[in-house]
Design a protein around this motif. Structure first.
Motif, PDB file in Angstrom:
ATOM      1  N   ARG A  82       0.732  -1.243   0.099  1.00 24.93           N
ATOM      2  CA  ARG A  82      -0.123   0.140  -0.182  1.00 24.93           C
ATOM      3  C   ARG A  82       0.816   1.242   0.072  1.00 24.93           C
ATOM      4  O   ARG A  82       0.482   2.404   0.193  1.00 24.93           O
ATOM      5  CB  ARG A  82      -1.051  -0.062   1.199  1.00 24.93           C
TER       6      ARG A  82
ATOM      7  N   ARG B 126       3.434   3.684  -1.906  1.00 24.67           N
ATOM      8  CA  ARG B 126       4.243   4.081  -3.233  1.00 24.67           C
ATOM      9  C   ARG B 126       5.269   5.240  -2.982  1.00 24.67           C
ATOM     10  O   ARG B 126       4.859   6.081  -2.500  1.00 24.67           O
ATOM     11  CB  ARG B 126       3.120   4.603  -4.358  1.00 24.67           C
ATOM     12  N   TRP B 127       6.404   5.349  -3.597  1.00 23.07           N
ATOM     13  CA  TRP B 127       7.348   6.260  -3.463  1.00 23.07           C
ATOM     14  C   TRP B 127       7.043   7.535  -4.678  1.00 23.07           C
ATOM     15  O   TRP B 127       7.156   7.196  -5.819  1.00 23.07           O
ATOM     16  CB  TRP B 127       8.844   5.825  -3.709  1.00 23.07           C
ATOM     17  N   GLN B 128       6.953   8.549  -4.087  1.00 21.23           N
ATOM     18  CA  GLN B 128       6.285   9.789  -4.729  1.00 21.23           C
ATOM     19  C   GLN B 128       7.675  10.799  -4.933  1.00 21.23           C
ATOM     20  O   GLN B 128       7.413  12.019  -5.143  1.00 21.23           O
ATOM     21  CB  GLN B 128       5.095  10.582  -4.457  1.00 21.23           C
TER      22      GLN B 128
END
Length: 236
Positions: A92, A94-96
């Motif tokens: 769940r 995510r790298w942003q």
């Protein structure tokens, strides 16, 4: 010049080395975030460093439940993203982020009520050794509000109001246009009509002295009465 004066002259012209600049880093996150159950939430984290980010820069995200307890690390960045593969955040995260722009944000997918708590973002960028390297965000996830669409309201009103409108129209029709009841009994004849009939009979008796003519006109009068009574019984 003696030796003591020579040494004094030499040391007086030697200045101490200038102190090297101290490297520091500052990490910032919003103090609070609010989301609804099922939303995708961006956990924002930015940093300002006196040194340009290098391959040695690291980012770590940890979580402390709202109910308390020790913080749990669930995301790590070191040249690439390493999201957790176990626990409640598995699959769940995510790298942003973008280290070159001073961004260390992550995305939390499908927020749940169990995600309520405090999130800590820690950024280290050697040789930065001083400053505020960690910042905290309190996330509050609430149940999603029920939204009523216009189409749902229209269907509900149609099911409720349409039958009521039909019943109302039927009742109004019965009140304004009652059915004409047919009179099954014999037509009522007023005393005036009876008197007029007797007067006509007497007139015929006086006018026609001939018995045959008198009987003929009496029969015709009876036929007329029979026809009138038939119309009266039929309701016309």
């Amino acid at each position: 010049m003696n030796l003591s004066l020579l040494l004094l002259f030499v040391f007086s012209n030697i200045s101490p080395p200038a102190p090297s600049p101290v490297s520091s880093i500052t990490v910032n996150t919003p103090s609070e975030l609010h989301a609804s159950k099922g939303d995708a939430v961006t956990l924002s984290c930015t940093f300002i460093s006196t040194s340009s980010p290098t391959s040695k820069m690291t980012v770590n995200w940890s979580y402390r439940p709202q109910s308390g307890g020790p913080p749990v690390s669930f995301f790590h960045f070191y040249s690439r993203a390493y999201p957790t593969t176990e626990g409640q955040f598995n699959g769940r995260i995510r790298w942003q982020g973008s280290p070159a722009r001073g961004d260390a944000s992550i995305l939390l997918i499908n927020a749940t009520l169990n995600d309520n708590g405090t999130y800590a973002c820690t950024v280290r960028n050697p040789p930065d050794v001083h400053g505020s390297t960690t910042s905290h965000t309190v996330l509050t996830v609430t149940p999603k509000a029920v939204r009523i669409r216009f189409s749902d309201v229209a269907v509900l009103l149609a099911f409720v109001l349409l039958p009521s409108a039909i019943i109302t129209l039927v009742l109004l029709g019965q009140m304004l246009c009652p059915r004409k009841k047919r009179n099954q009994s014999k037509a009522y004849r007023s005393p005036i009509e009876v008197t007029e009939g007797i007067f006509i009979d007497l007139s015929f008796s006086a006018l026609f002295q001939d018995p045959d003519e008198h009987d003929y006109y009496l029969q015709e009068l009876k036929k007329r009465r029979t026809i009138d009574e038939g119309y009266a019984e039929s309701g016309f």
